[in-house]
Design a protein around this motif. Sequence first.
Motif, PDB file in Angstrom:
ATOM      1  N   TYR B 204     -35.729 -17.704 -21.739  1.00 23.09           N
ATOM      2  CA  TYR B 204     -36.526 -18.712 -22.462  1.00 23.09           C
ATOM      3  C   TYR B 204     -35.597 -19.473 -23.392  1.00 23.09           C
ATOM      4  O   TYR B 204     -35.140 -18.939 -24.400  1.00 23.09           O
ATOM      5  CB  TYR B 204     -37.641 -18.015 -23.236  1.00 23.09           C
ATOM      6  CG  TYR B 204     -38.608 -18.960 -23.942  1.00 23.09           C
ATOM      7  CD1 TYR B 204     -39.774 -19.378 -23.310  1.00 23.09           C
ATOM      8  CD2 TYR B 204     -38.370 -19.404 -25.237  1.00 23.09           C
ATOM      9  CE1 TYR B 204     -40.674 -20.225 -23.958  1.00 23.09           C
ATOM     10  CE2 TYR B 204     -39.258 -20.247 -25.885  1.00 23.09           C
ATOM     11  CZ  TYR B 204     -40.412 -20.652 -25.238  1.00 23.09           C
ATOM     12  OH  TYR B 204     -41.306 -21.481 -25.881  1.00 23.09           O
ATOM     13  N   ARG B 235     -36.992 -20.721 -18.387  1.00 28.81           N
ATOM     14  CA  ARG B 235     -38.185 -21.370 -18.927  1.00 28.81           C
ATOM     15  C   ARG B 235     -37.796 -22.136 -20.187  1.00 28.81           C
ATOM     16  O   ARG B 235     -37.014 -21.630 -20.998  1.00 28.81           O
ATOM     17  CB  ARG B 235     -39.269 -20.342 -19.264  1.00 28.81           C
ATOM     18  CG  ARG B 235     -40.028 -19.857 -18.042  1.00 28.81           C
ATOM     19  CD  ARG B 235     -40.764 -20.998 -17.352  1.00 28.81           C
ATOM     20  NE  ARG B 235     -41.296 -20.599 -16.056  1.00 28.81           N
ATOM     21  CZ  ARG B 235     -42.522 -20.146 -15.860  1.00 28.81           C
ATOM     22  NH1 ARG B 235     -43.356 -20.030 -16.866  1.00 28.81           N
ATOM     23  NH2 ARG B 235     -42.923 -19.810 -14.658  1.00 28.81           N
ATOM     24  N   VAL B 236     -38.360 -23.313 -20.326  1.00 32.54           N
ATOM     25  CA  VAL B 236     -37.958 -24.185 -21.428  1.00 32.54           C
ATOM     26  C   VAL B 236     -39.027 -24.188 -22.515  1.00 32.54           C
ATOM     27  O   VAL B 236     -40.215 -24.361 -22.221  1.00 32.54           O
ATOM     28  CB  VAL B 236     -37.722 -25.614 -20.901  1.00 32.54           C
ATOM     29  CG1 VAL B 236     -37.295 -26.543 -22.033  1.00 32.54           C
ATOM     30  CG2 VAL B 236     -36.668 -25.597 -19.804  1.00 32.54           C
ATOM     31  N   GLY B 237     -38.615 -23.967 -23.725  1.00 30.28           N
ATOM     32  CA  GLY B 237     -39.523 -23.995 -24.865  1.00 30.28           C
ATOM     33  C   GLY B 237     -40.017 -25.412 -25.131  1.00 30.28           C
ATOM     34  O   GLY B 237     -39.683 -26.346 -24.392  1.00 30.28           O
ATOM     35  N   ALA B 238     -40.793 -25.580 -26.176  1.00 29.57           N
ATOM     36  CA  ALA B 238     -41.356 -26.911 -26.413  1.00 29.57           C
ATOM     37  C   ALA B 238     -41.342 -27.266 -27.899  1.00 29.57           C
ATOM     38  O   ALA B 238     -42.269 -27.876 -28.420  1.00 29.57           O
ATOM     39  CB  ALA B 238     -42.761 -26.997 -25.830  1.00 29.57           C
ATOM     40  N   ALA B 240     -41.168 -25.236 -30.669  1.00 30.24           N
ATOM     41  CA  ALA B 240     -41.805 -24.382 -31.673  1.00 30.24           C
ATOM     42  C   ALA B 240     -40.821 -23.306 -32.134  1.00 30.24           C
ATOM     43  O   ALA B 240     -40.415 -22.464 -31.342  1.00 30.24           O
ATOM     44  CB  ALA B 240     -43.069 -23.736 -31.108  1.00 30.24           C
ATOM     45  N   CYS B 243     -41.511 -19.513 -31.593  1.00 26.77           N
ATOM     46  CA  CYS B 243     -41.369 -18.902 -30.267  1.00 26.77           C
ATOM     47  C   CYS B 243     -40.090 -18.072 -30.148  1.00 26.77           C
ATOM     48  O   CYS B 243     -39.884 -17.389 -29.146  1.00 26.77           O
ATOM     49  CB  CYS B 243     -41.443 -19.944 -29.165  1.00 26.77           C
ATOM     50  SG  CYS B 243     -43.131 -20.536 -28.933  1.00 26.77           S
ATOM     51  N   SER B 252     -45.711 -17.821 -24.857  1.00 29.16           N
ATOM     52  CA  SER B 252     -45.300 -19.150 -24.430  1.00 29.16           C
ATOM     53  C   SER B 252     -44.938 -19.158 -22.935  1.00 29.16           C
ATOM     54  O   SER B 252     -45.317 -20.077 -22.208  1.00 29.16           O
ATOM     55  CB  SER B 252     -44.124 -19.620 -25.283  1.00 29.16           C
ATOM     56  OG  SER B 252     -43.809 -20.953 -25.007  1.00 29.16           O
ATOM     57  N   ILE B 253     -44.224 -18.136 -22.477  1.00 21.63           N
ATOM     58  CA  ILE B 253     -43.909 -18.066 -21.036  1.00 21.63           C
ATOM     59  C   ILE B 253     -45.205 -17.970 -20.229  1.00 21.63           C
ATOM     60  O   ILE B 253     -45.334 -18.553 -19.158  1.00 21.63           O
ATOM     61  CB  ILE B 253     -43.006 -16.854 -20.711  1.00 21.63           C
ATOM     62  CG1 ILE B 253     -41.655 -16.988 -21.396  1.00 21.63           C
ATOM     63  CG2 ILE B 253     -42.804 -16.724 -19.193  1.00 21.63           C
ATOM     64  CD1 ILE B 253     -40.707 -15.819 -21.144  1.00 21.63           C
ATOM     65  N   GLU B 254     -46.175 -17.254 -20.779  1.00 23.79           N
ATOM     66  CA  GLU B 254     -47.446 -17.101 -20.058  1.00 23.79           C
ATOM     67  C   GLU B 254     -48.249 -18.392 -20.030  1.00 23.79           C
ATOM     68  O   GLU B 254     -49.286 -18.472 -19.368  1.00 23.79           O
ATOM     69  CB  GLU B 254     -48.278 -15.982 -20.703  1.00 23.79           C
ATOM     70  CG  GLU B 254     -47.698 -14.599 -20.482  1.00 23.79           C
ATOM     71  CD  GLU B 254     -48.538 -13.487 -21.092  1.00 23.79           C
ATOM     72  OE1 GLU B 254     -49.692 -13.761 -21.497  1.00 23.79           O
ATOM     73  OE2 GLU B 254     -48.042 -12.358 -21.173  1.00 23.79           O
ATOM     74  N   GLY B 255     -47.802 -19.402 -20.785  1.00 19.94           N
ATOM     75  CA  GLY B 255     -48.507 -20.682 -20.793  1.00 19.94           C
ATOM     76  C   GLY B 255     -49.563 -20.773 -21.876  1.00 19.94           C
ATOM     77  O   GLY B 255     -50.515 -21.541 -21.775  1.00 19.94           O
ATOM     78  N   LYS B 256     -49.375 -19.974 -22.928  1.00 21.54           N
ATOM     79  CA  LYS B 256     -50.347 -19.999 -24.023  1.00 21.54           C
ATOM     80  C   LYS B 256     -49.731 -20.627 -25.267  1.00 21.54           C
ATOM     81  O   LYS B 256     -48.534 -20.908 -25.307  1.00 21.54           O
ATOM     82  CB  LYS B 256     -50.773 -18.560 -24.355  1.00 21.54           C
ATOM     83  CG  LYS B 256     -51.478 -17.871 -23.199  1.00 21.54           C
ATOM     84  CD  LYS B 256     -51.733 -16.420 -23.553  1.00 21.54           C
ATOM     85  CE  LYS B 256     -52.380 -15.687 -22.379  1.00 21.54           C
ATOM     86  NZ  LYS B 256     -52.146 -14.236 -22.473  1.00 21.54           N
ATOM     87  N   ARG B 257     -50.564 -20.805 -26.285  1.00 28.75           N
ATOM     88  CA  ARG B 257     -50.046 -21.189 -27.591  1.00 28.75           C
ATOM     89  C   ARG B 257     -49.050 -20.116 -28.025  1.00 28.75           C
ATOM     90  O   ARG B 257     -49.267 -18.935 -27.767  1.00 28.75           O
ATOM     91  CB  ARG B 257     -51.171 -21.246 -28.624  1.00 28.75           C
ATOM     92  CG  ARG B 257     -52.142 -22.382 -28.432  1.00 28.75           C
ATOM     93  CD  ARG B 257     -53.407 -22.165 -29.224  1.00 28.75           C
ATOM     94  NE  ARG B 257     -53.195 -22.204 -30.663  1.00 28.75           N
ATOM     95  CZ  ARG B 257     -53.219 -23.314 -31.400  1.00 28.75           C
ATOM     96  NH1 ARG B 257     -53.455 -24.467 -30.817  1.00 28.75           N
ATOM     97  NH2 ARG B 257     -53.031 -23.277 -32.685  1.00 28.75           N
ATOM     98  N   GLY B 258     -47.969 -20.529 -28.683  1.00 25.92           N
ATOM     99  CA  GLY B 258     -46.951 -19.564 -29.087  1.00 25.92           C
ATOM    100  C   GLY B 258     -47.368 -18.803 -30.326  1.00 25.92           C
ATOM    101  O   GLY B 258     -46.688 -18.836 -31.346  1.00 25.92           O
ATOM    102  N   GLU B 259     -48.485 -18.113 -30.232  1.00 28.43           N
ATOM    103  CA  GLU B 259     -48.947 -17.329 -31.380  1.00 28.43           C
ATOM    104  C   GLU B 259     -48.415 -15.912 -31.284  1.00 28.43           C
ATOM    105  O   GLU B 259     -48.310 -15.344 -30.199  1.00 28.43           O
ATOM    106  CB  GLU B 259     -50.484 -17.307 -31.424  1.00 28.43           C
ATOM    107  CG  GLU B 259     -51.053 -18.599 -31.973  1.00 28.43           C
ATOM    108  CD  GLU B 259     -52.574 -18.592 -32.030  1.00 28.43           C
ATOM    109  OE1 GLU B 259     -53.185 -17.644 -31.520  1.00 28.43           O
ATOM    110  OE2 GLU B 259     -53.130 -19.551 -32.591  1.00 28.43           O
TER     111      GLU B 259
END
Lengths: 141, 506
Positions: B204, B235-238, B240, B243, B252-259
Amino acid sequence: MNNSARIDQIIATHAGREGPLLPILHDVQKEFGCVDAEAEAQIAHGLNLSRAEVHGVVSFYHDFTAAADPRAVVQICRAEACKARGVEALIGAAEAAAGGRVRISTVYCLGLCSVGPNARVGSDLHARLDEAALVKLVQSA
Amino acid sequence: MTIVRISDDALALACGADTVANAFAEIGCTVERTSSWGMHWLEPLVEVNGTGFGTVTPDDISAILENCSTKSIGKIADHPFIARQQRLSFARAGRTRPLSLEDYEATGGWAGLTRARSLMPDAVVSEVTLSGLRGRGGAGFPAGIKWQTVAGAAGARKYVVCNADEGDSGTFADRMLMEGDPFQLIEGMAIAAHAVGATLGYIYVRSEYPHAIAKLKAAIALAAEIIAPFQIEVRVGAGAYVCGEETSLLNSIEGKRGEVRAKPPLPAHSGLFGCPTVINNVLTLAAIPHILIEGGAALYDSHGIARSKGTMPIQIAGNVKHGGLFETAFGITLHALIYDIGGGTASGRPVKAVQVGGPLGAYIHPDRFDLPFCYEAYAGVDALIGHGGVTVFDDTADMGRMARFAMEFCAAESCGKCTPCRIGSTRGVELIDRICAPQATVDAVAALPQMHNAAKSARSRAEDIALLGDLCETMKDASLCALGGFTPYPVLSALQHWPEDFEPEV
């Protein structure tokens, strides 16, 4: 090809991956300059997610925007290491040079912390900026 | 034919390496693009017949080729900045071409993986434990214990995830390693996969590192057959920062909000998609190939002091004359790093403060520059070594503003899951503003009708300082992750050592 067909194509490219949402959003953002409400709805439909789930992700990350901004972007690093090298004193001049034509955006760290102040335009990186160099960079963006 | 070696590391490019490389190529030189030596003040650094030339521009080329350049620094490997280091993870830095399998093999590449695959997985885990390697991302958790937990966990699939979300200001070792020696990271991940029984790995990487992303993708394609059946995907971060925290990275890898996720369960038991997952930093995984060669674990353990074993790639950054990457055994002092190696500030002014460990690290006062660089000594003075970033500030730095920035940064980057971080950071900014410019009025939040217990008269400056202390205690103890939990370190250290910077302006 219209936007909707293109988005379907992007969804299809990534559909087989584990956790396809972020790669899809990156591609949509890159292609259209934003992930708007229509795109969100279409991606949600394509991945069998709710619109709220997709909107939650889009709004969480700084890289995704709801509306396209036609202006050129100059990203200036304003994190600690660049502050230590005097970036804050350059911001006023950069903003003045940008006017309404260029968007100055703040980035927290480009990873060039020993040669700041640093900026990025597209994929081009620029280090050791002083006021004159930064203003020139903004003007040519 | 003259062979000219110039780095294609992002930092060298930012300093103009491409222009110089093109100019050499135009006059018929063979240009080899290598990784960076890590002497950043000298970039673009050019090597011709073993001799280095620093801060080269196209105008210097004729003098270099005629052997009369004043920019010569002699043989690069003999330069004191390089000769003083103990480079294990960065042994290839400056010496090899990042995407050359030939160069990688010729410098001992894949030896660790070959040996690891000849061993039983549990023997690989034991060697990692024996080496004393601790997580280099900041938390310093023993890597061998983490691997053992994953190896022992039951799961249909297991993953190896590399945390390359290097968001801390003042750090760039992950970036340099991914751009300069990507095969080493890939080899480390393949060894981890063998040790724990994983078939798929993710790296990531933050989106701010496009050059690293491109290099990794190319390197993975080149090494695919060597590491098979193990597979790696980038996988590329966005954008945040949070993360970089391991559980938010997994989301985030799973495609969710990076909580951030509450722990337990640990990622080792229930990580990516609920499966047992090894998640390690770039530098942790990159140290693995060296540890797995014959005798590597014992050699690694022989470096360092106390419970901080091996070497740490320290990143010297900020207002410093000789900034760059300095890999050395644990135990070196800040004094040596800043003055003997870094040459003092770039501005020539006195050093005022040094922030170690990125935006969440404490500001260290020159009185403490004799502190040995290791996990325990730093923890002992309410500081942390984090990812090994050392950011130097000269006496023009306003520590009150830096403390405010720490809270502002936390507010901007908080994932919002836990209250101390989400709300505490904004209240922290307001409090620091009141401390630096006392108000005669009741603060806006305290005046709200629902704030039954708040005093209805304006707080004094001393009360505001005490309140900031309380707020920081709450954030430290009650935040879910290091973002809210460690933001108090820069704030409180600034307030403790430089209270004059919080004094109201007269």
